[in-house]
Design an enzyme around this catalytic site. Structure first.
Site, mmCIF file in Angstrom:
data_model
loop_
_atom_site.group_PDB
_atom_site.id
_atom_site.type_symbol
_atom_site.label_atom_id
_atom_site.label_comp_id
_atom_site.label_asym_id
_atom_site.label_seq_id
_atom_site.Cartn_x
_atom_site.Cartn_y
_atom_site.Cartn_z
ATOM 1 N N ARG A 88 8.613 -7.015 13.821
ATOM 2 C CA ARG A 88 7.351 -6.404 14.263
ATOM 3 C C ARG A 88 6.726 -5.607 13.110
ATOM 4 O O ARG A 88 5.526 -5.630 12.895
ATOM 5 C CB ARG A 88 7.542 -5.509 15.503
ATOM 6 C CG ARG A 88 6.250 -4.803 15.875
ATOM 7 C CD ARG A 88 6.168 -4.085 17.214
ATOM 8 N NE ARG A 88 7.402 -3.731 17.845
ATOM 9 C CZ ARG A 88 8.182 -2.700 17.494
ATOM 10 N NH1 ARG A 88 7.846 -1.895 16.497
ATOM 11 N NH2 ARG A 88 9.303 -2.464 18.142
ATOM 12 N N ASP B 75 -17.655 -6.533 11.477
ATOM 13 C CA ASP B 75 -17.026 -7.740 12.012
ATOM 14 C C ASP B 75 -17.627 -8.915 11.231
ATOM 15 O O ASP B 75 -18.789 -9.260 11.407
ATOM 16 C CB ASP B 75 -17.316 -7.858 13.514
ATOM 17 C CG ASP B 75 -16.656 -9.065 14.163
ATOM 18 O OD1 ASP B 75 -16.408 -10.064 13.450
ATOM 19 O OD2 ASP B 75 -16.404 -9.026 15.382
ATOM 20 N N LYS C 80 -11.535 -18.162 14.326
ATOM 21 C CA LYS C 80 -12.732 -18.928 14.000
ATOM 22 C C LYS C 80 -12.596 -19.533 12.592
ATOM 23 O O LYS C 80 -11.744 -20.367 12.402
ATOM 24 C CB LYS C 80 -13.956 -18.025 14.146
ATOM 25 C CG LYS C 80 -13.930 -17.124 15.411
ATOM 26 C CD LYS C 80 -14.093 -17.861 16.713
ATOM 27 C CE LYS C 80 -13.802 -17.017 17.944
ATOM 28 N NZ LYS C 80 -14.529 -15.747 18.067
ATOM 29 N N TYR D 1 -20.339 -8.611 20.030
ATOM 30 C CA TYR D 1 -19.479 -9.599 20.695
ATOM 31 C C TYR D 1 -19.070 -9.064 22.082
ATOM 32 O O TYR D 1 -18.653 -7.900 22.205
ATOM 33 C CB TYR D 1 -18.240 -9.843 19.829
ATOM 34 C CG TYR D 1 -17.231 -10.748 20.477
ATOM 35 C CD1 TYR D 1 -17.487 -12.103 20.639
ATOM 36 C CD2 TYR D 1 -16.021 -10.256 20.950
ATOM 37 C CE1 TYR D 1 -16.579 -12.943 21.254
ATOM 38 C CE2 TYR D 1 -15.100 -11.086 21.571
ATOM 39 C CZ TYR D 1 -15.387 -12.423 21.716
ATOM 40 O OH TYR D 1 -14.482 -13.241 22.331
#
Ligand SMILES: *Cc1c(COP(=O)(O)O)cnc(C)c1O
Length: 392
Positions: A45, A169, A194, A97
């Protein structure tokens, strides 16, 4: 890093074995020689060599000091908001978004973080929205789905003068076209789902920090809250990034041709593409980015849900799906898909009319994509005519 040779060779050869592809270190833990004595990894992690390789490449691509990879774009956005505390305020781009809006509104508002939404294409409006409690300015440029362009450098000046962080972003542009940190941003986030991944096969997110200190804070939340990117998805992300500049080049070239085609088509009302001289953000986009990207939105002269629905269900190569940035072309109808929960009046005010269709232009031959759109315009015309005959 703009050079393809440099990018390809920044992906490390495995020091253990010489493997030319970054190995998938599918392990949860790492054996220690003595307590605290290890090879730089203790628990997966906190750190994993495959994830670390992906993070280092993206930090370089975005010209930041540190990058952290998350299990989704939203987890990346969430990590940035965790830098704030109750009572702090955010000034955010108004056509943000939808998932970020939901996170701010439904999760962080109840912890006392207030968000003010402004039209960030208007630099003065950003300045006026700032209060003594503002800690973060949140931009997306270009925005979804009307591709509005905001001035990163000018807004970074306002952020600095008011002791706020600026986060961009950069999902729609990708670091190949636009590097917000070089324009003054403190943080960059990506939905790596994306363009960075680029093959529609992972959900992933990235935060890049300009400074080591800010990067360490983000890494703290990455480990403390645990929404990390898996070794396998990190491998796929690296594999995608190897061809990022080539893909973006072709997405751009295809999109320019399609935007031109659409802007001349008699059934089309408006075309939203920053590469068109008619786009209000064209000059700014030319100045702050190296290209205009692969996303185009357009509206029909017949501005109805029915006409748009007929269109998006009639294409052959453009597949009807949410998401963007992959090899295969996609299209979507925001009014009935991504923006369905927004009341019609508010949606119209944001420029998302009933017939607005968003294209994610893929890597097929552009002639085939244009032929697909052409057939579709013809077929929806026939649908209309048939209905009119029936009514008569
Ligand atoms: C898709 C998207 C996100 C969210 O990313 P996920 O990977 O779906 O969590 C955030 N910002 C923008 C601009 C996006 O397009």
């Amino acid at each position: 890093m703009s050079n393809l040779t440099e990018l390809i060779h920044s992906i490390p050869v495995d020091p253990q074995t010489g493997a030319i592809a970054v190995p998938i270190y599918q392990t949860s833990t790492f054996v220690q020689e003595a307590p605290g004595v290890n090879k730089g990894y203790d628990y997966a992690r906190s750190n994993n060599p495959t994830r670390e390789a992906a993070e280092k490449i993206i930090a370089k691509l975005e010209k930041g000091a540190v990058a952290a990879a998350f299990s989704s774009g939203l987890a990346a956005i969430d990590a940035v908001i965790k830098l704030l505390k109750s009572g702090d305020e955010i000034v955010a781009v108004d056509d943000i978004y939808g998932g970020a809006f939901r996170l701010f509104h439904k999760v962080y508002e109840k912890f006392g973080i207030k968000v003010t939404y402004v039209d960030t294409t208007d630099v003065q409006a950003v300045f006026q929205a700032i209060t003594p409690a503002t800690r973060l300015i949140w931009l997306e440029t270009p925005t979804n789905p009307t591709l509005k362009i905001s001035d990163i450098a000018a807004i970074s000046e306002i952020a600095k003068a008011n002791h706020c962080l600026l986060c961009v972003d950069n999902t729609f542009a990708s670091p190949v076209l636009q590097q917000p940190i070089t324009l003054g941003a403190d943080l960059v986030v990506h939905s790596a789902t994306k363009y960075l991944g680029g093959h529609s096969d992972i959900i992933a997110g990235i935060v890049v920090a300009k400074t080591q200190q800010l990067g360490e804070e983000i890494k703290f939340y990455q480990n403390a809250t645990g929404a990390i990117l898996s070794p396998f998805d990190s491998f796929l992300l690296i594999r995608g990034i190897e061809t990022l500049p080539l893909r973006i080049r072709q997405h751009n070239a295809n999109a320019i041709a399609i935007a031109q085609y659409l802007s001349e088509h008699p059934a089309v009302d408006k075309v939203f593409y920053p590469g068109l001289i008619s786009h209000p953000g064209h000059e700014l986009a030319k100045r702050q980015s190296k290209g205009f990207g692969g996303i185009i939105s357009f509206t029909l002269k017949d501005d109805s849900i029915e006409a748009a629905t007929a269109f998006v269900t009639s294409t052959k190569y453009f597949k009807l799906a949410e998401s963007l940035g992959g090899v295969k072309s996609l299209l979507c109808h925001p009014a009935t898909m991504t923006h369905k929960s927004i009341p019609a009046e508010k949606r119209w005010a944001a420029g998302v009319s009933d017939s607005l269709i968003r294209l994610s232009v893929g890597l097929e031959e552009v002639e085939d994509l244009i032929a697909d759109l052409d057939h579709t315009f013809q077929s929806i015309q026939n649908v209309e005519r048939k209905e009119r005959v029936e009514v008569a």
